[in-house]
Design a protein around this motif. Structure first.
Motif, PDB file in Angstrom:
ATOM      1  N   THR A   1       0.879  -1.167   0.000  1.00  0.00           N
ATOM      2  CA  THR A   1       0.000   0.000   0.000  1.00  0.00           C
ATOM      3  C   THR A   1       0.913   1.212   0.000  1.00  0.00           C
ATOM      4  O   THR A   1       1.833   1.298   0.822  1.00  0.00           O
ATOM      5  CB  THR A   1      -0.916   0.021   1.235  1.00  0.00           C
ATOM      6  N   GLN A   2       0.666   2.147  -0.915  1.00  0.00           N
ATOM      7  CA  GLN A   2       1.635   3.211  -1.153  1.00  0.00           C
ATOM      8  C   GLN A   2       1.000   4.591  -1.095  1.00  0.00           C
ATOM      9  O   GLN A   2      -0.183   4.766  -1.392  1.00  0.00           O
ATOM     10  CB  GLN A   2       2.281   3.021  -2.533  1.00  0.00           C
TER      11      GLN A   2
ATOM     12  N   LEU B   1      -1.494  13.846  -4.328  1.00  0.00           N
ATOM     13  CA  LEU B   1      -1.121  12.740  -3.459  1.00  0.00           C
ATOM     14  C   LEU B   1      -2.055  11.575  -3.753  1.00  0.00           C
ATOM     15  O   LEU B   1      -3.271  11.752  -3.824  1.00  0.00           O
ATOM     16  CB  LEU B   1      -1.240  13.128  -1.987  1.00  0.00           C
ATOM     17  N   ILE B   2      -1.485  10.379  -3.915  1.00  0.00           N
ATOM     18  CA  ILE B   2      -2.286   9.199  -4.244  1.00  0.00           C
ATOM     19  C   ILE B   2      -2.128   8.157  -3.145  1.00  0.00           C
ATOM     20  O   ILE B   2      -1.008   7.782  -2.787  1.00  0.00           O
ATOM     21  CB  ILE B   2      -1.841   8.580  -5.580  1.00  0.00           C
ATOM     22  N   LEU B   3      -3.251   7.701  -2.604  1.00  0.00           N
ATOM     23  CA  LEU B   3      -3.278   6.523  -1.735  1.00  0.00           C
ATOM     24  C   LEU B   3      -3.575   5.342  -2.643  1.00  0.00           C
ATOM     25  O   LEU B   3      -4.688   5.228  -3.178  1.00  0.00           O
ATOM     26  CB  LEU B   3      -4.339   6.668  -0.651  1.00  0.00           C
ATOM     27  N   ALA B   4      -2.588   4.483  -2.861  1.00  0.00           N
ATOM     28  CA  ALA B   4      -2.695   3.408  -3.852  1.00  0.00           C
ATOM     29  C   ALA B   4      -2.698   2.050  -3.171  1.00  0.00           C
ATOM     30  O   ALA B   4      -1.725   1.680  -2.492  1.00  0.00           O
ATOM     31  CB  ALA B   4      -1.544   3.495  -4.850  1.00  0.00           C
ATOM     32  N   GLY B   5      -3.773   1.310  -3.364  1.00  0.00           N
ATOM     33  CA  GLY B   5      -3.869  -0.031  -2.797  1.00  0.00           C
ATOM     34  C   GLY B   5      -3.308  -1.069  -3.741  1.00  0.00           C
ATOM     35  O   GLY B   5      -3.531  -1.016  -4.949  1.00  0.00           O
TER      36      GLY B   5
ATOM     37  N   SER C   1      -6.209  -2.160  -8.618  1.00  0.00           N
ATOM     38  CA  SER C   1      -5.217  -3.222  -8.803  1.00  0.00           C
ATOM     39  C   SER C   1      -5.870  -4.598  -8.806  1.00  0.00           C
ATOM     40  O   SER C   1      -5.281  -5.573  -9.285  1.00  0.00           O
ATOM     41  CB  SER C   1      -4.147  -3.154  -7.705  1.00  0.00           C
ATOM     42  N   LEU C   2      -7.086  -4.702  -8.268  1.00  0.00           N
ATOM     43  CA  LEU C   2      -7.896  -5.919  -8.346  1.00  0.00           C
ATOM     44  C   LEU C   2      -9.277  -5.549  -8.862  1.00  0.00           C
ATOM     45  O   LEU C   2      -9.766  -4.442  -8.601  1.00  0.00           O
ATOM     46  CB  LEU C   2      -8.035  -6.585  -6.971  1.00  0.00           C
TER      47      LEU C   2
ATOM     48  N   GLY D   1      -9.008  -3.507  -4.785  1.00  0.00           N
ATOM     49  CA  GLY D   1      -7.559  -3.428  -4.644  1.00  0.00           C
ATOM     50  C   GLY D   1      -7.121  -2.564  -3.484  1.00  0.00           C
ATOM     51  O   GLY D   1      -5.955  -2.567  -3.097  1.00  0.00           O
ATOM     52  N   LEU D   2      -8.058  -1.791  -2.904  1.00  0.00           N
ATOM     53  CA  LEU D   2      -7.792  -0.993  -1.705  1.00  0.00           C
ATOM     54  C   LEU D   2      -8.830  -1.399  -0.672  1.00  0.00           C
ATOM     55  O   LEU D   2     -10.019  -1.098  -0.803  1.00  0.00           O
ATOM     56  CB  LEU D   2      -7.883   0.508  -2.007  1.00  0.00           C
ATOM     57  N   ASN D   3      -8.381  -2.123   0.346  1.00  0.00           N
ATOM     58  CA  ASN D   3      -9.262  -2.677   1.371  1.00  0.00           C
ATOM     59  C   ASN D   3      -8.860  -2.121   2.731  1.00  0.00           C
ATOM     60  O   ASN D   3      -7.698  -1.782   2.950  1.00  0.00           O
ATOM     61  CB  ASN D   3      -9.157  -4.205   1.389  1.00  0.00           C
ATOM     62  N   LEU D   4      -9.790  -2.075   3.639  1.00  0.00           N
ATOM     63  CA  LEU D   4      -9.498  -1.565   4.984  1.00  0.00           C
ATOM     64  C   LEU D   4     -10.352  -2.292   6.007  1.00  0.00           C
ATOM     65  O   LEU D   4     -11.574  -2.407   5.843  1.00  0.00           O
ATOM     66  CB  LEU D   4      -9.771  -0.052   5.054  1.00  0.00           C
TER      67      LEU D   4
END
Length: 480
Positions: A97-98, A114-118, A154-155, A177-180
């Protein structure tokens, strides 16, 4: 084509061979009907029972009944997912996670977006995001001149894992692709002076940020327990007042995990003195400079926890990632089919029809013998036994036994009127056997679709576990 006989021969110097023939997998093995019949009669279990126990040293089927009949495996599918993921991704695989900047940092500001990338991590938590926000602050960053973007492509996205579960089932969230927090939001209620005080948050161990992308309201009704509506980046729940006591809490599923994660990170960044604009979803990942990266635990650790806690989201994201790495379509349903084809290729045939990687879908089918053979053939290389959790045997009244004659390392599976178990049973003398036990009453299950706790369901599962324990004690005794 790799045959079952040839594959096992490669593993054991040609000394291994299956007792049951591949064609139809007819039950040529000896079935000890006496004691098995007594166990079945005592269980008084409606529906079907199928099982197989195999000697992994030579592939001999020691005892089987209904072993070639395809049945719902429930969460024992995660055993196949474990083998599939480890072979495809390798034990060193980690999910990233970036935080990425599209421009330089100057004067405390990111001169760009700014990107929150999963990267598909199923285990990302609020505390992980809080740590990433703190790392950003330690770089002296206080804001951005551009946008705040969230990337979860990403998924492939799926609104839920299975379509036949209660709308409020926390174990059936969206996939992204971005889970929490396993794509769940924490709902808490407490009776107040007038009505109820309600809250929804994304609680971790140390951070408990309020959630703004989800809301809940009390409705003056007895049922349904919950209703759900989604629109314009928000998820709206109502709960029946008649079902609420003085206080309580539960995790509810999140259907828009990208917005959820973006919302929570914005709040956590604000707590670190970093002002971010409203998050915007982006379908493609822009190029930029990596500022912060959080990697998940290594794949074997994720899989061990998945098998222990039966986390459906982990199974789906791991399986879909493996399918993508194989260059195949990884949408919901298609990825399960890809894993089925992989299994047939590794086994030299078979009839498994898997629709997902978690076993939550009712339409999953695999024969008990095929499951046991997959464990024998593919388990050693994957170190499967070491990833499975101990299974406590039950006595005739369903109580866990303090010290049984055998040791079991296995994966359980439970759906309404479906109870399954597969893994390893170790006899008192140290001999390992591989087994799969499937039980299911599909007629009663069909009548309980969408029901969390159907009448008679718990008692049925309890009887199935007593039967499983009786079979395991039998095998550990007679094949010691």
């Amino acid at each position: 084509m790799l045959t079952r006989r040839g594959a096992l021969g490669a593993l054991a110097g040609g000394a291994m061979a299956w007792t049951l023939p591949r064609a139809g997998w007819s039950q040529a093995a000896t079935v000890r009907v006496g004691s098995v019949s007594d166990l079945l009669a005592a269980a008084q279990l409606s529906g079907e029972v199928g099982f197989a126990v195999v000697d992994p040293r030579n592939g001999k089927v020691l005892e089987a009944q209904g072993a070639d009949r395809a049945m719902p495996p429930a969460s024992t599918v995660k055993t196949i997912t474990t083998l599939y993921a480890l072979e495809t991704l390798g034990s060193g695989w980690r999910f990233p996670t970036q935080l990425i900047a599209t421009g330089p940092v100057s004067g405390g500001k990111i001169r760009g977006d700014l990107i929150l990338a999963g990267g598909g991590d199923p285990t990302l938590s609020t505390d992980d995001l809080a740590d990433m926000a703190a790392q950003l602050a330690r770089r002296g960053i206080t804001g951005v001149t551009g946008r705040y973007l969230v990337f979860g492509a990403s998924l492939p996205y799926a609104e839920q894992i299975a379509d036949d579960q209660p709308v409020y089932a926390g174990y059936n969230p969206a996939i992204s692709g971005l889970n929490l927090n396993y794509n769940r939001v924490y709902f808490e209620w407490k009776r107040a002076a007038s009505g109820y005080a309600l809250s929804m948050d994304a609680r971790g161990r140390t951070a408990v940020p309020k959630v703004y992308t989800a809301s809940v309201a009390v409705a003056q009704r007895q049922s349904p327990l919950f209703t759900y509506k989604r629109g314009q980046g928000r998820e709206a729940w109502t709960v029946a007042q008649g079902a609420l006591g003085a206080s309580g809490s539960r995790w509810l599923p999140v259907r828009d995990p990208v917005s959820y994660a973006g919302d929570v990170f914005q709040t956590l960044a604000r707590a670190q003195g970093i002002a971010l604009p409203t998050p915007e979803r982006v379908g493609g990942l822009p190029q930029g400079t990596l500022l912060v990266e959080r990697g998940s635990d290594a794949l074997p650790v994720l899989l061990r926890d998945m098998l222990k806690y039966s986390t459906n989201l982990t199974a789906e994201t791991v399986g879909m990632t493996a399918t993508l790495r194989r260059g195949q379509t990884a949408t919901r349903g298609a990825s399960g089919s890809a894993m089925s084809a992989w299994l047939r290729g590794r086994m030299g045939g078979g009839t498994a029809r898997l629709v997902d990687h978690s076993g939550l879908g009712t339409d999953n089918r695999i024969a008990p013998l095929e499951m046991a053979q997959a464990v024998v053939l593919l388990g050693p290389k994957a170190g499967l036994k070491g990833l499975m959790k101990p299974f406590a045997l039950r006595d005739a009244q369903g109580r866990p036994t303090q010290a049984g004659p055998v040791q079991v390392a296995a994966k359980t599976g439970t759906l309404n009127f479906v109870s399954t178990l597969t893994g390893y049973v170790t006899a008192p003398g140290g001999r390992d056997l591989v087994f799969a036990i499937f039980t299911g009453d599909l007629k009663r299950r069909a009548q309980a679709i969408g029901v969390e706790d159907p009448p008679g369901g718990k008692a049925w599962i309890a009887r199935s576990k007593i039967l499983q324990s009786g079979l395991l004690e039998r095998w550990g005794t007679i094949y010691a």
